[in-house]
Design an enzyme around this catalytic site. Structure first.
Site, PDB file in Angstrom:
ATOM      1  N   PRO A  47       0.831  -1.205   0.000  1.00  0.00           N
ATOM      2  CA  PRO A  47       0.000   0.000   0.000  1.00  0.00           C
ATOM      3  C   PRO A  47       0.861   1.248   0.000  1.00  0.00           C
ATOM      4  O   PRO A  47       1.827   1.340   0.748  1.00  0.00           O
ATOM      5  CB  PRO A  47      -0.794  -0.127   1.300  1.00  0.00           C
ATOM      6  CG  PRO A  47       0.054  -0.991   2.177  1.00  0.00           C
ATOM      7  CD  PRO A  47       0.808  -1.906   1.278  1.00  0.00           C
TER       8      PRO A  47
ATOM      9  N   CYS B  35       5.537   4.344   7.243  1.00  0.00           N
ATOM     10  CA  CYS B  35       5.688   5.560   6.445  1.00  0.00           C
ATOM     11  C   CYS B  35       6.848   6.406   6.987  1.00  0.00           C
ATOM     12  O   CYS B  35       6.871   6.761   8.161  1.00  0.00           O
ATOM     13  CB  CYS B  35       4.397   6.376   6.468  1.00  0.00           C
ATOM     14  SG  CYS B  35       4.488   7.869   5.457  1.00  0.00           S
TER      15      CYS B  35
END
Length: 198
Positions: free
Chosen positions: A23, A110
Site C-alpha cells: 500500500p 511511512c
C-alpha cells in the site's frame, strides 16, 4: 505446489501466489489495483492506499472515495494510519460494522517527515506502549477480520524497533507483519537489510 509457493494466509484468506501489492498513499488506488490484478491474472493481495483513521471516522468525503473497491476485488484490504488508539479502534469498528473491507493493515512504515514528526508511521513503534495500545484496539475491534501491520526496522540505526514491535504484534493478535528492511532515515534509498527481514 512447492515449498516456495505455499499460500500465505491472511486470516482465512489464502494469498496465492504469496505476493502482496504494497500500500502506498496516492498510488494504490482502485484503478491501479485493477491494473495490477489484471496483469497478475487476479492472483495475490492488493491493499488500498493509506487511509487516515481520523478522516475515516469523520466520514471525510475524499476518504470515503478512497475506500471504494471494485466488485472484483476480493479480499478487500484497507491500510489504516493513526496515532490515537481510540480513533483507530473506532475506524476499525466502522469498517467491520459497515462491511467495508475483509482485511485491515496498519501503517507503521511511512517515513515521510510530515507523518513521523507527529509521531506516526515509522516513528510510532519507538513508543512501545502506544504501539501496543493501538494494536490492542484494532484487533479487539476487528473481530474475525485479520489485522496485519507494516513497519520499518526503526527510526535510524541507533533506534531500531522492529524486534520489539514484532513481539508486541504477536502478543496483541496481529496475524502477520511486513517488514521494510530500511530505517525511516533511509527513506527508500540505500541497501535493504535482508538479514533483518529473515
Amino acid at each position: 505446489m512447492t515449498a516456495e509457493t505455499q499460500p500465505l494466509y491472511v486470516g482465512t484468506h489464502a494469498v496465492v501466489p504469496p505476493v502482496i501489492l504494497a500500500p502506498m498513499a496516492g498510488i494504490t488506488n482502485a484503478p491501479f489495483r485493477t491494473l495490477c490484478r489484471e496483469f497478475s491474472g487476479g492472483k495475490g493481495l492488493f491493499v488500498s492506499e493509506m487511509i487516515t483513521t481520523r478522516a475515516l471516522v469523520e466520514r471525510d468525503a475524499k476518504t470515503m472515495r478512497l475506500i471504494h473497491f471494485d466488485g472484483i476485488e476480493k479480499p478487500r484490504s484497507i491500510q489504516l494510519y493513526g496515532v490515537d488508539p481510540a480513533t483507530v479502534g473506532k475506524a476499525v469498528r466502522m469498517i467491520v460494522d459497515e462491511g467495508l473491507a475483509d482485511h485491515i493493515d496498519l501503517n507503521f512504515g511511512c517515513p515521510v517527515p510530515k507523518v513521523t514528526r507527529k509521531g506516526g508511521g515509522s516513528a510510532l513503534p519507538y513508543k512501545r506502549n502506544l504501539l501496543r495500545a493501538i494494536l490492542r484496539e484494532a484487533v479487539a475491534g476487528a473481530g474475525e477480520l485479520p489485522v496485519t501491520m507494516k513497519m520499518r526496522k526503526g527510526i535510524d540505526d541507533d533506534h531500531l524497533t522492529y524486534l520489539d514491535a514484532g513481539r508486541i504484534a504477536v502478543q496483541e493478535g496481529v496475524r502477520a507483519v511486513a517488514l521494510h528492511g530500511r530505517t525511516a532515515a533511509q527513506h527508500y534509498g540505500g541497501e535493504a537489510d535482508w538479514s533483518a527481514i529473515a
